[in-house]
Write a protein that holds these residues in place. Structure first.
Motif, PDB file in Angstrom:
ATOM      1  N   ALA A 337     -44.917  -7.272  11.822  1.00 24.86           N
ATOM      2  CA  ALA A 337     -44.740  -6.058  11.040  1.00 24.86           C
ATOM      3  C   ALA A 337     -44.433  -4.866  11.926  1.00 24.86           C
ATOM      4  CB  ALA A 337     -46.001  -5.793  10.205  1.00 24.86           C
ATOM      5  N   ILE A 338     -45.014  -4.848  13.139  1.00 25.99           N
ATOM      6  CA  ILE A 338     -44.777  -3.748  14.059  1.00 25.99           C
ATOM      7  C   ILE A 338     -43.314  -3.694  14.468  1.00 25.99           C
ATOM      8  CG2 ILE A 338     -45.355  -2.861  16.355  1.00 25.99           C
ATOM      9  CD1 ILE A 338     -48.138  -3.967  15.995  1.00 25.99           C
ATOM     10  N   GLU A 339     -42.615  -4.823  14.416  1.00 17.51           N
ATOM     11  CA  GLU A 339     -41.219  -4.834  14.815  1.00 17.51           C
ATOM     12  C   GLU A 339     -40.401  -3.861  13.975  1.00 17.51           C
ATOM     13  OE1 GLU A 339     -39.710  -6.425  17.305  1.00 17.51           O
ATOM     14  OE2 GLU A 339     -41.637  -7.154  17.969  1.00 17.51           O
ATOM     15  N   THR A 340     -40.610  -3.820  12.683  1.00 15.55           N
ATOM     16  CA  THR A 340     -39.804  -2.970  11.814  1.00 15.55           C
ATOM     17  C   THR A 340     -40.480  -1.656  11.470  1.00 15.55           C
ATOM     18  OG1 THR A 340     -40.702  -4.113   9.874  1.00 15.55           O
ATOM     19  CG2 THR A 340     -38.606  -4.908  10.760  1.00 15.55           C
ATOM     20  N   HIS A 341     -41.796  -1.579  11.562  1.00 20.78           N
ATOM     21  CA  HIS A 341     -42.545  -0.386  11.183  1.00 20.78           C
ATOM     22  C   HIS A 341     -43.603  -0.072  12.241  1.00 20.78           C
ATOM     23  CE1 HIS A 341     -40.682  -1.348   7.358  1.00 20.78           C
ATOM     24  NE2 HIS A 341     -41.130  -0.247   6.829  1.00 20.78           N
ATOM     25  N   PRO A 342     -43.997   1.178  12.339  1.00 21.97           N
ATOM     26  CA  PRO A 342     -45.104   1.501  13.245  1.00 21.97           C
ATOM     27  C   PRO A 342     -46.382   0.808  12.778  1.00 21.97           C
ATOM     28  CG  PRO A 342     -43.977   3.494  12.456  1.00 21.97           C
ATOM     29  CD  PRO A 342     -43.498   2.355  11.620  1.00 21.97           C
TER      30      PRO A 342
END
Length: 364
Positions: A337-342
């Motif tokens: 999830a961190i890949e696309t969002h903080p």
């Protein structure tokens, strides 16, 4: 202002990386490989080598035109991919969600985007469109899950993306990541043929059969030039995606005046969304959603759930504080999830800071 400047800076780096990528390809196939082949032939025939690598493969005007065409092609293809992610279309504009969007757009001083409510139990919200128009897609599952203030905050977040042209930015950025990754993968054909020939595609076998010398030269000389582009593109895209999310969160808090409503909405949506199983390169459209999730595919519905539910600000603060207290290293945020969002905890911390700043501003 700082976030906006950072977006512009990252976007400038992204355009520069695109331009460098085009130049490297032109130089590799227009200068380097011909020089290697010609120099080898000259050496075999005359025993001497005269290679000049310090030259431009094309004129400056043609180079700029090719870079512009490369960016436009990414944008055009990327739009078709993104717009195909939903089958709904904006229809009835008199329902409650559309009225909220119109009011928020007026507050933000931007043209009101279309609204498409899709009948789907998954909680999702995202914006699709082009430079000249936009459509906010909302699922009935999202309306069911959020209270009125949370729904307004999420829609304000999407309005901020519309104002910042984020759909356009991320469409180009995520597509270049795929282009760079595939280009480097293509240069590795010889290595893949030697290590696992059974996994080669029909196209790969045909390339080896008809263009083996070129494929071999590409692996030896071009592959080292391209290996860094996927990593640089991935880092640039993630930085741009994270920055635009923080900017949209801050704008939504400013538009609605209720940052904690957005904070609890993010918590609810994060709980409702399944953990993505892939990274940005294979799930690019997740970067368009308010939290990392897949785009929905469904028909627009006229059965809009009720959105008149009470607001409880103290309960919101308590819920966010309790979640942040429990977000310890033993319970980390999903790395995909961190890949696309903080990370969610970072977004919640910033929203809590904005809420504190608003309270100080209201204190006489």
């Amino acid at each position: 202002m700082i976030l906006r400047l950072r977006i512009y800076a990252v976007l400038g780096v992204f355009v520069a990386v695109n331009a460098l990528f085009v130049f490297v390809l032109l130089w590799a196939y227009g200068v380097l490989l011909p020089a290697v082949v010609g120099g080898t032939v000259t050496f075999l025939q005359h025993g001497e080598v005269g290679i000049s690598l310090l030259q431009s493969p094309v004129s400056p005007g043609l180079y700029l035109a090719l870079v512009a065409a490369f960016l436009v092609a990414q944008l055009s293809y990327g739009y078709r991919r993104v717009l195909s992610g939903t089958t709904g279309s904006a229809g009835d504009t008199d329902h409650g969600v559309a009225r909220i969007v119109r009011r928020l757009a007026m507050t933000a001083d931007v043209p009101s985007p279309d609204v498409c409510v899709v009948g789907d139990e998954r909680a999702s919200c995202y914006t699709v469109g082009r430079l000249t128009d936009a459509t906010i897609v909302v699922t009935t599952g999202l309306i069911d899950r959020l209270d009125a203030a949370e729904l307004e905050a999420v829609l304000a977040h999407e309005i901020a993306h519309v104002a910042n042209r984020d759909v356009t930015l991320m469409t180009i950025a995520t597509l270049f990541l795929e282009v760079a990754d595939r280009a480097y993968h293509a240069t590795q054909l010889v290595r893949r043929a030697l290590s696992d020939p059974d996994e080669l595609s029909t196209r790969g076998r045909m390339a080896l059969l008809w263009f083996l010398p070129l494929v071999a030269l590409t692996y030896v000389f071009v592959s080292p030039l391209l290996w860094a582009f996927p990593a640089v593109a991935d880092r640039t895209t993630r930085t741009l995606s994270h920055t635009r999310e923080f900017a949209a969160d801050a704008a939504a808090a400013r538009i609605t005046g209720h940052p904690m409503a957005l904070a609890t909405a993010l918590l609810s949506l994060a709980d409702a969304s399944p953990s993505p199983g892939t990274d940005l390169r294979t799930a690019k459209t997740r970067a368009l959603c308010v939290v990392p999730s897949d785009l929905v595919a469904g028909d627009e519905t006229d059965a809009i759930p009720t959105i008149d539910r009470p607001d409880d600000e103290p309960a919101r603060r308590e819920r966010v504080s309790a979640w942040l207290t429990g977000a310890t290293p033993s319970n980390p945020t999903d790395t995909d999830a961190i890949e696309t969002h903080p990370p969610l905890e970072h977004r919640l911390e910033r929203l809590r800071e904005i809420a504190a700043e608003q309270e100080l501003g209201e204190t006489p």
